[in-house]
Design an enzyme around this catalytic site. Sequence first.
Site, short mmCIF file in Angstrom:
data_model
loop_
_atom_site.label_atom_id
_atom_site.label_comp_id
_atom_site.label_asym_id
_atom_site.label_seq_id
_atom_site.Cartn_x
_atom_site.Cartn_y
_atom_site.Cartn_z
N ASP A 76 0.84 -1.18 0.00
CA ASP A 76 0.00 0.00 0.00
C ASP A 76 0.88 1.23 0.00
OD1 ASP A 76 -2.05 1.66 -0.06
OD2 ASP A 76 -3.00 1.00 1.80
N LYS A 93 10.60 11.37 -14.15
CA LYS A 93 10.13 12.74 -14.01
C LYS A 93 8.69 12.76 -13.53
CE LYS A 93 8.51 14.97 -17.52
NZ LYS A 93 7.11 14.72 -17.95
N HIS A 108 13.51 10.79 -20.86
CA HIS A 108 13.50 9.79 -21.93
C HIS A 108 13.88 10.37 -23.29
CE1 HIS A 108 9.41 11.24 -22.89
NE2 HIS A 108 9.53 10.62 -24.03
N LYS A 140 16.37 8.88 -27.08
CA LYS A 140 15.96 8.85 -28.48
C LYS A 140 17.18 8.84 -29.38
CE LYS A 140 11.57 11.23 -27.60
NZ LYS A 140 10.43 10.43 -28.08
N GLU A 160 2.60 18.05 -30.08
CA GLU A 160 1.84 16.81 -29.95
C GLU A 160 0.41 17.03 -30.41
OE1 GLU A 160 3.12 14.30 -26.34
OE2 GLU A 160 3.00 16.34 -25.60
N ASP A 185 6.23 20.12 -17.58
CA ASP A 185 6.07 18.79 -18.17
C ASP A 185 7.05 18.55 -19.31
OD1 ASP A 185 4.63 16.28 -18.40
OD2 ASP A 185 3.72 17.08 -20.23
N HIS A 220 12.74 17.91 -21.20
CA HIS A 220 13.03 17.50 -22.58
C HIS A 220 13.61 18.64 -23.45
CE1 HIS A 220 10.83 14.16 -21.12
NE2 HIS A 220 9.62 14.55 -21.46
N LYS A 264 0.20 20.77 -26.52
CA LYS A 264 -0.74 19.68 -26.77
C LYS A 264 -1.73 20.15 -27.83
CE LYS A 264 0.71 17.25 -23.15
NZ LYS A 264 1.64 16.13 -23.39
C1 BG6 Z 1 6.29 13.11 -21.23
C2 BG6 Z 1 5.23 14.09 -20.87
O1 BG6 Z 1 7.44 13.33 -20.47
O2 BG6 Z 1 6.62 13.25 -22.60
C3 BG6 Z 1 4.00 13.91 -21.73
O3 BG6 Z 1 4.86 13.94 -19.51
C4 BG6 Z 1 4.38 13.92 -23.20
O4 BG6 Z 1 3.04 14.92 -21.48
C5 BG6 Z 1 5.54 12.97 -23.47
O5 BG6 Z 1 3.25 13.52 -23.95
C6 BG6 Z 1 6.04 13.11 -24.90
O6 BG6 Z 1 6.96 12.09 -25.16
P1 BG6 Z 1 7.24 11.63 -26.65
O7 BG6 Z 1 8.34 10.62 -26.53
O8 BG6 Z 1 5.96 11.08 -27.17
O9 BG6 Z 1 7.66 12.87 -27.38
#
Ligand code: BG6
Length: 494
Positions: free
Chosen positions: A87, A156, A186, A190, A224, A243, A248, A348
């Site tokens: 939990d 993150k 992440h 890439k 996105e 975010d 990134h 977005k």
């Molecule tokens: C994440 C964000 O770190 O990266 C998301 O929290 C976002 O909001 C995502 O959609 C985008 O990752 P990628 O690899 O699809 O560009």
Amino acid sequence: AGAHTADLVVFGGTGDLAMRKLIPALYHSDRDGRLSPESRVIAMSRGGLTDADFRGKVDAEVRDQVPADDQAGWQRFLGRLHHVSVDVGRDVTGTGTGTGGTDRQGWGALTRLLAGHEQRDRVFYLASPPRTFGPFCRELDEAGLVTPSSRVVLEKPLGHDLTSAQRINDEVGAIFDERQIFRIDHYLGKETVQNLLVLRFANAFLEPIWNSLWIDHVQITAAETVGTPGRRGYYDHAGALRDMVQNHLLQLLTLTAMEPPARSDREAVRDEKVKVLQALRPITGTEADRFTVRGQYVGADDMPGYLDEPASTPPTEASRRVETFTAIRAEVKNWRWAGVPFYLRTGKRMPYRRSEIVVQFKDVPHSIYPGGAPNRLVLRLQPEEGIRLHIMAKEPGAGDVTLKPVPLSLSFGETFSTRVPEAYERLLTDVLAGNPTLFMRRDEVEAAWRWIDPILQAWESQAELPEPYAAGTTGPAGAHELLGRSGRAWHEDD
Ligand code: BG6
């Protein structure tokens, strides 16, 4: 050969990230022989699942990513999955006062599962909310589960501002050495991002012109098409700046702007990246009006606006104020980059999904033909990874010389027949190999927050709500004015 035997303990193990990214990445690592046969993946969640339940869930949700000819491999992989119910989260205060009544039984079950396997690589992957990072590390330590070869992976967001990031770093740092801590961004996993370093530092022709003498400006875009359905709880308090930009986009900026490191090793590369972050010109107070833009999408066509996205609770003042789009004019104040704007933008519900770095060169010093356009280098991270250099060519014909921009184009998909691994595969491989080069060092994360914090504060003091933009468009008018003022425009071509 070279495969590590590892016990990978994933907190938030049934969450969205685990199911969409981590488990598939682990399966591919397994398939490519990068996990030894005895390795185990132990998901921790509140779900109350048995091993069999968890395997069934993974089978149902991930199986469509498994090639038809690997059903046996998939079954073997499923056999490595375990689930421990704990939990976690309920009593986690995040205030540094301990976890109070967290579920002793759950931690006991984890302890028993790991007992006798102290020699293995042990990876604790925290894909849980950041307020749990400190408490979980303490629990692991108190349960005696942290071995000298253990590593901890932090997802993150690493805090929501500098102070909270520092606190998390202190709490985790009290249990793990910096060399054991892997902070994920992440984007660094890439392929094109790593290729950017190879392009810059394994080729001679770019470096001499990679500066303010030849470069007019740089644009970094992560657009996105998706909105934020079901994510409002997180997103209301994150917003595009936290975010996407803090991590990134700033990572892409540092790799574009950094000086050549002396070696490709972890410290040399990260030292240079930190220097770029430290050279960013602060944007404070009213400067935020001039150098930043906030936007929020509103409904258009059949797409709902941010406030109308499905969510478990109605929108609040925080929802109304949060930015789903931001554009920023950044500057790196050093010898190489003085006067070169770095325009960052992310949003977005834009019309396309595209992440790219555009390096816009200056015009030729002296033009002898009419109609030329300056060179442009486009590094595309997604959807299809590639590098394109737009050069001027003569259009064939016997009449007057007519210039035409044509791309010298490298598509990774067409050039290399090997499968391009997902970012998480590369990063998990590096965690298992103990290589932190593609992870963020403590000072790096904090330097990024140090630049973001004043922007957040400036925005908080602004009375206006974010500028609306229609879902499916390239952001609010302000984003176009940000470049338009100096006669520039966002790169929109495909
Ligand atoms: C994440 C964000 O770190 O990266 C998301 O929290 C976002 O909001 C995502 O959609 C985008 O990752 P990628 O690899 O699809 O560009």
